[in-house]
Structure formats: structure tokens, C-alpha cells
Design a protein around this motif. Structure first.
Motif, mmCIF file in Angstrom:
data_model
loop_
_atom_site.group_PDB
_atom_site.id
_atom_site.type_symbol
_atom_site.label_atom_id
_atom_site.label_comp_id
_atom_site.label_asym_id
_atom_site.label_seq_id
_atom_site.Cartn_x
_atom_site.Cartn_y
_atom_site.Cartn_z
ATOM 1 N N GLY A 131 -3.760 -9.147 3.707
ATOM 2 C CA GLY A 131 -3.898 -8.625 2.314
ATOM 3 C C GLY A 131 -3.534 -9.617 1.274
ATOM 4 O O GLY A 131 -4.117 -10.288 0.645
ATOM 5 N N ALA A 157 -9.829 -4.121 5.147
ATOM 6 C CA ALA A 157 -10.503 -3.170 4.289
ATOM 7 C C ALA A 157 -11.545 -3.938 3.633
ATOM 8 O O ALA A 157 -10.960 -4.787 2.928
ATOM 9 C CB ALA A 157 -9.553 -2.288 3.589
ATOM 10 N N GLU A 159 -12.563 -3.245 0.697
ATOM 11 C CA GLU A 159 -12.276 -3.516 -0.602
ATOM 12 C C GLU A 159 -11.382 -4.625 -1.112
ATOM 13 O O GLU A 159 -11.089 -5.031 -2.332
ATOM 14 C CB GLU A 159 -11.582 -2.256 -1.229
ATOM 15 C CG GLU A 159 -10.195 -1.833 -0.650
ATOM 16 C CD GLU A 159 -9.424 -0.758 -1.234
ATOM 17 O OE1 GLU A 159 -9.911 -0.329 -2.015
ATOM 18 O OE2 GLU A 159 -8.565 -0.361 -0.505
ATOM 19 N N LYS A 160 -10.690 -5.089 0.041
ATOM 20 C CA LYS A 160 -9.651 -6.269 -0.271
ATOM 21 C C LYS A 160 -10.549 -7.506 -0.364
ATOM 22 O O LYS A 160 -10.117 -8.577 -0.841
ATOM 23 C CB LYS A 160 -8.941 -6.135 1.047
ATOM 24 C CG LYS A 160 -7.952 -5.027 0.774
ATOM 25 C CD LYS A 160 -6.690 -5.464 2.023
ATOM 26 C CE LYS A 160 -5.606 -4.417 1.854
ATOM 27 N NZ LYS A 160 -4.615 -4.683 2.804
ATOM 28 N N HIS A 292 -0.730 -1.524 5.792
ATOM 29 C CA HIS A 292 -1.527 -2.427 6.628
ATOM 30 C C HIS A 292 -0.784 -3.939 6.157
ATOM 31 O O HIS A 292 -0.916 -4.999 6.831
ATOM 32 C CB HIS A 292 -2.970 -2.644 6.069
ATOM 33 C CG HIS A 292 -3.612 -1.508 6.458
ATOM 34 N ND1 HIS A 292 -4.154 -1.319 7.915
ATOM 35 C CD2 HIS A 292 -4.345 -0.220 5.965
ATOM 36 C CE1 HIS A 292 -4.881 -0.270 8.018
ATOM 37 N NE2 HIS A 292 -5.135 0.344 6.924
ATOM 38 N N GLN A 339 1.255 -0.079 -3.386
ATOM 39 C CA GLN A 339 0.809 0.028 -2.108
ATOM 40 C C GLN A 339 1.520 0.783 -0.944
ATOM 41 O O GLN A 339 2.700 0.576 -0.994
ATOM 42 C CB GLN A 339 0.164 -1.170 -1.702
ATOM 43 C CG GLN A 339 1.140 -2.243 -1.323
ATOM 44 C CD GLN A 339 0.600 -3.624 -0.952
ATOM 45 O OE1 GLN A 339 1.323 -4.565 -0.984
ATOM 46 N NE2 GLN A 339 -0.764 -3.949 -0.650
ATOM 47 N N LYS A 374 -4.387 -2.142 -4.926
ATOM 48 C CA LYS A 374 -4.765 -3.305 -3.999
ATOM 49 C C LYS A 374 -5.177 -2.474 -2.589
ATOM 50 O O LYS A 374 -5.785 -2.859 -1.730
ATOM 51 C CB LYS A 374 -3.628 -4.103 -3.229
ATOM 52 C CG LYS A 374 -3.138 -5.330 -4.278
ATOM 53 C CD LYS A 374 -2.072 -5.886 -3.507
ATOM 54 C CE LYS A 374 -2.122 -7.226 -4.635
ATOM 55 N NZ LYS A 374 -2.843 -8.406 -3.926
ATOM 56 N N TYR A 375 -4.886 -1.058 -2.677
ATOM 57 C CA TYR A 375 -5.390 -0.269 -1.295
ATOM 58 C C TYR A 375 -5.854 1.265 -1.821
ATOM 59 O O TYR A 375 -5.027 2.202 -1.751
ATOM 60 C CB TYR A 375 -4.257 -0.313 -0.295
ATOM 61 C CG TYR A 375 -4.836 0.169 0.899
ATOM 62 C CD1 TYR A 375 -5.737 -0.374 1.644
ATOM 63 C CD2 TYR A 375 -4.143 1.552 1.442
ATOM 64 C CE1 TYR A 375 -6.248 0.109 2.986
ATOM 65 C CE2 TYR A 375 -4.727 2.035 2.611
ATOM 66 C CZ TYR A 375 -5.713 1.328 3.228
ATOM 67 O OH TYR A 375 -5.929 1.778 4.779
ATOM 68 N N THR A 376 -6.867 1.239 -2.382
ATOM 69 C CA THR A 376 -7.474 2.315 -2.966
ATOM 70 C C THR A 376 -7.799 3.442 -1.830
ATOM 71 O O THR A 376 -8.062 4.600 -2.047
ATOM 72 C CB THR A 376 -8.365 2.490 -4.278
ATOM 73 O OG1 THR A 376 -9.412 1.609 -3.483
ATOM 74 C CG2 THR A 376 -7.999 1.716 -5.113
ATOM 75 N N LYS A 377 -8.267 2.912 -0.679
ATOM 76 C CA LYS A 377 -8.585 3.753 0.294
ATOM 77 C C LYS A 377 -7.430 4.910 0.755
ATOM 78 O O LYS A 377 -7.815 5.806 1.335
ATOM 79 C CB LYS A 377 -8.699 2.847 1.752
ATOM 80 C CG LYS A 377 -9.759 3.109 2.727
ATOM 81 C CD LYS A 377 -9.854 2.092 3.642
ATOM 82 C CE LYS A 377 -11.007 2.747 4.588
ATOM 83 N NZ LYS A 377 -10.516 3.928 5.669
#
Ligand SMILES: [Zn+2]
Length: 398
Positions: A131, A157, A159-160, A292, A339, A374-377
Motif C-alpha cells: 500500500g 484493495a 481503491e488503492k 493491510h 489508517q 488511504k483505506y476507506t473500505k
């Protein structure tokens, strides 16, 4: 000026700093730049000073120029007073590394790696990343007009991807074992003349030293008792510990903090073998965690982190995903969105306070390695509420 070279953290074998060697040719343990034994902070009123200019004495083997900086480092050390009080601590501070050019600590080591690669004549750079390192290397490659080769896990992911691709690198999603990919790229680099700035290569570790240097200055050289670092490959925690040790070596500080390696229970190879009193890292089977950014089942610096913790007097901790989410909520309630991997240190601190492994009235610094966007999931783990109203009704709200 004294000459500094590379030495093996496992068997002390030496190599020239003017070589691209990240693993020992004799025992395969990570190479490292020798401990800097002389140096001062270059205090300046110049607002344009960069971190590398300020700590120049600690990087004597590189050509350093202001124009090479994207503004990495000089990140805030935020006082978390209310959490500190709740945990019965004397002080608690967050080193907020989300304030870097690509929103993570990786930029510090990426810049140093590129300067080293450039000095050795490389035109291509690369990395293996889950990431944070991928966008960092792609961004600095774009700035330096170098070609970049980025290898990511195929489970990354979605989105990354775009935040890496915006810098126009050659991006490869790789199916297969992530732990092995690190070693495969080192071989690839030799064949294709690519300088790989992977997670724990010597110059990346050097970049992480500046996190420790800044903490010393921001605390007016009154050293914290503990520094808690979220740990994956092991490069960042090694760099932070080395930074404190170098400042002590040159007489800037008189004690070093205990370093705590914090991992997610879903992927905690270092915590596992440390707890079992073993000296060699073993692959962590079936890793699975919301953090992650620190999911590495076979950390290439694992053995060296074990040796370092032993020397430093530090230890390890691991926390479950729900504890990580709770810590993320705590930080958000203090105005800070990081994150999941960056929330692991706070989750670990809460646990270590409960178990009294960290004494009350201690002073603690937690390292927040990267920003929350960086990780909106992660939002899938939350049940957010909001109200939908008509304009005419706004005076009727509670
Ligand atoms: Zn060796």
C-alpha cells in the motif's frame, strides 16, 4: 570525515556503501549503514530547511540538495492529553506521519533510496508494496524523471490502485506469495538494472531515523519511556531505533526509549516468535487483518528486529481487528483519522496498560504511519448515521 559503509546485521560482513546490496551475500540477513558516530543537528532559522539538510551529518554518504525534497518529514507530534489521562500516563504523543507528501512515513526512506540509486547511476527504480510504499516510490520517481516498477499483491484493495497510477508508474499486480516477491524482485533488479527500494533496504532504514530525530527535538530531548511502532517488514522500526541510538552515540540525548513492536494478531510473525523466545522468524500462516499496510507473513527484517529488541530492552504486542477499530474511533474522537495499521500502536498501548506491561505515569510515543483516507473500505465496519431534512426544517433540528 569518518567513512561509513554497509555491514551485515547478522554476521557483521562489510560491503561498500557505493554498492546496491540489501542482503548479506554470506548469511542473507539485512545489510545496514554503520552507526554514525559524529554529528550535530544543523539548527537554522531558514524556514525552507529540509529534514536532510537539518540532519545532514547523519547521512554523510549521500549528495543532498534542497531541490530534491518534496517536503517530507517535519511531521507533528500531537499531544493526546485526554487519552493519556484515561490510561494513567504521564504523557502520550502521536507522531503523525500522515502529513508527508504521499500521506505516509514511506516518503522519508523513498527519497534517501532514490538519492542512493541516482548516485550509483540507476535510471530505473522499483518496489514491492502492500500500500503505502507504492504511491511513495511512484511519486518520487515522477519527480526525479525516473522509470518506476511497482509490484503489488493481487488482493490489493481496488481503491488503492488509482492513487498509485496517477504518478504513471509501470504497475504489476502479482498473484503468488507476497513474502517471496520481495526476494524475487531483488534478483530481478540485478538482471534489469532496477534499484529496488523495498521495505527494509539500508537506505529506507536510514530514512526512518529522521522520525526518531524529530521526536527528540519535539520533546525537547526529554526522552519518552516507550515508542510503539506498527511493524510489518521491520525496516521502519529498525530505523527509528537506530535514530535514537545514533543521537545517544553522538551525545545529543542520554537515554534511548524502549521500542515496542506492535502487530495485528491476524498477522503477527514477530510477536509470535518473540513470545515463544525463539530467535528465528517463521512464516505466519493464513494472515488476515484489517491492518493491510502491515500484513507481511515473512518479514525480511524479522530476525534483526528480534535481535534489536533484545539489545534495546523492548518487546512486542499484538491486537485483534476489533481493538484496532476501537483505537481508530478513539483517535477520530480526538480529531485524527489514521489508517487501521496506524491505530495498532494505540490498541497495543491500551492492552499493555491493562496488563501493566507499561507502567502508569510512563511517557509514550505512538507512531501513526499513514492517513485514514488511504483505506476507506474500513467504513464498512462502521454504522454511521446522518439525517436527511428539507431546507425549511433546519430550525427544527435538535
Ligand atoms: Zn551476514
Amino acid at each position: 570525515m569518518k567513512e561509513y559503509n554497509l555491514y551485515c546485521t547478522g554476521c557483521s560482513h562489510k560491503e561498500s556503501i557505493n554498492k546496491n546490496i540489501s542482503r548479506c551475500p554470506k548469511c542473507d540477513e539485512p545489510m545496514e549503514v554503520e552507526l554514525i558516530k559524529e554529528g550535530k543537528i544543523k539548527y537554522s532559522k531558514d524556514k525552507g530547511q529540509t529534514i536532510l539538510e537539518r540532519y545532514l551529518d547523519f547521512f554523510p554518504y549521500l549528495d543532498i540538495s534542497r531541490k530534491d525534497s518534496l517536503g517530507e518529514g517535519f511531521t507533528p507530534l500531537t499531544n493526546l492529553k485526554s487519552i493519556s489521562n484515561n490510561l494513567n500516563l504521564k504523557g502520550l504523543y502521536l507522531k503523525n506521519e500522515s502529513q508527508n507528501p504521499t500521506w505516509s512515513f514511506k516518503d522519508r526512506g523513498t527519497l534517501l533510496g532514490i538519492l542512493h540509486g541516482k548516485k550509483l547511476g540507476y535510471k530505473k527504480i522499483g518496489t514491492v508494496s502492500t500500500g503505502n510504499m507504492a504511491p511513495s516510490v511512484a511519486a518520487y520517481a515522477a519527480k526525479f524523471k525516473l522509470e518506476s516498477y511497482i509490484f503489488v499483491k493481487d488482493t490489493i484493495a481496488e481503491e488503492k490502485l488509482n492513487p498509485i497510477l496517477i504518478y504513471n508508474p509501470k504497475l504489476f499486480k502479482v498473484k503468488g506469495d507476497y513474502g517471496s516477491l520481495y526476494y524475487n524482485t531483488l534478483e530481478l533488479g540485478e538482471k534489469k538494472d532496477i534499484y529496488f527500494i523495498n521495505s527494509d533496504v539500508p537506505l529506507r532504514v536510514e530514512g526512518s531515523k529522521t522520525i526518531a530525530f524529530e521526536i527528540c527535538e519535539q520533546l525537547n530531548f526529554e526522552m519518552p519511556d516507550y515508542v510503539i511502532v506498527p511493524t510489518s517488514a521491520g525496516g521502519n522500526i529498525r530505523g527509528i531505533e537506530k535514530g535514537f541510538r545514533e543521537f545517544k552515540e553522538v551525545g545529543i540525548i542520554n537515554k534511548v526509549p524502549k521500542i515496542i513492536c506492535a502487530q495485528s494478531a491476524g498477522c503477527s510473525p514477530i510477536d509470535k516468535v518473540f513470545s515463544e523466545n525463539k530467535e528465528k522468524i517463521e512464516r505466519f500462516e493464513n494472515p488476515s487483518t484489517i491492518a493491510h499496510a502491515i500484513e507481511n507473513p515473512l518479514p525480511p527484517s524479522g530476525n534483526q528486529v528480534l535481535r534489536m529488541l533484545k539489545r534495546n530492552g523492548g518487546f512486542t504486542a499484538s491486537v485483534e481487528d476489533d481493538e484496532i477499530i476501537d483505537a481508530q474511533k478513539d483517535l477520530a474522537q480526538n480529531g485524527l483519522f489514521l489508517q487501521p495499521a496506524s491505530c495498532v500502536p494505540l490498541a497495543a498501548l491500551k492492552k499493555l496498560r491493562q496488563e501493566e506491561k507499561i507502567e502508569k505515569y510512563s511517557t509514550v510515543v505512538i507512531i501513526g504511519t499513514g492517513g485514514g483516507l488511504k483505506y476507506t473500505k474500513v467504513f464498512e465496519k462502521y454504522n454511521f448515521n446522518y439525517s436527511q431534512i428539507d431546507l425549511d426544517d433546519i430550525e427544527n433540528i435538535d
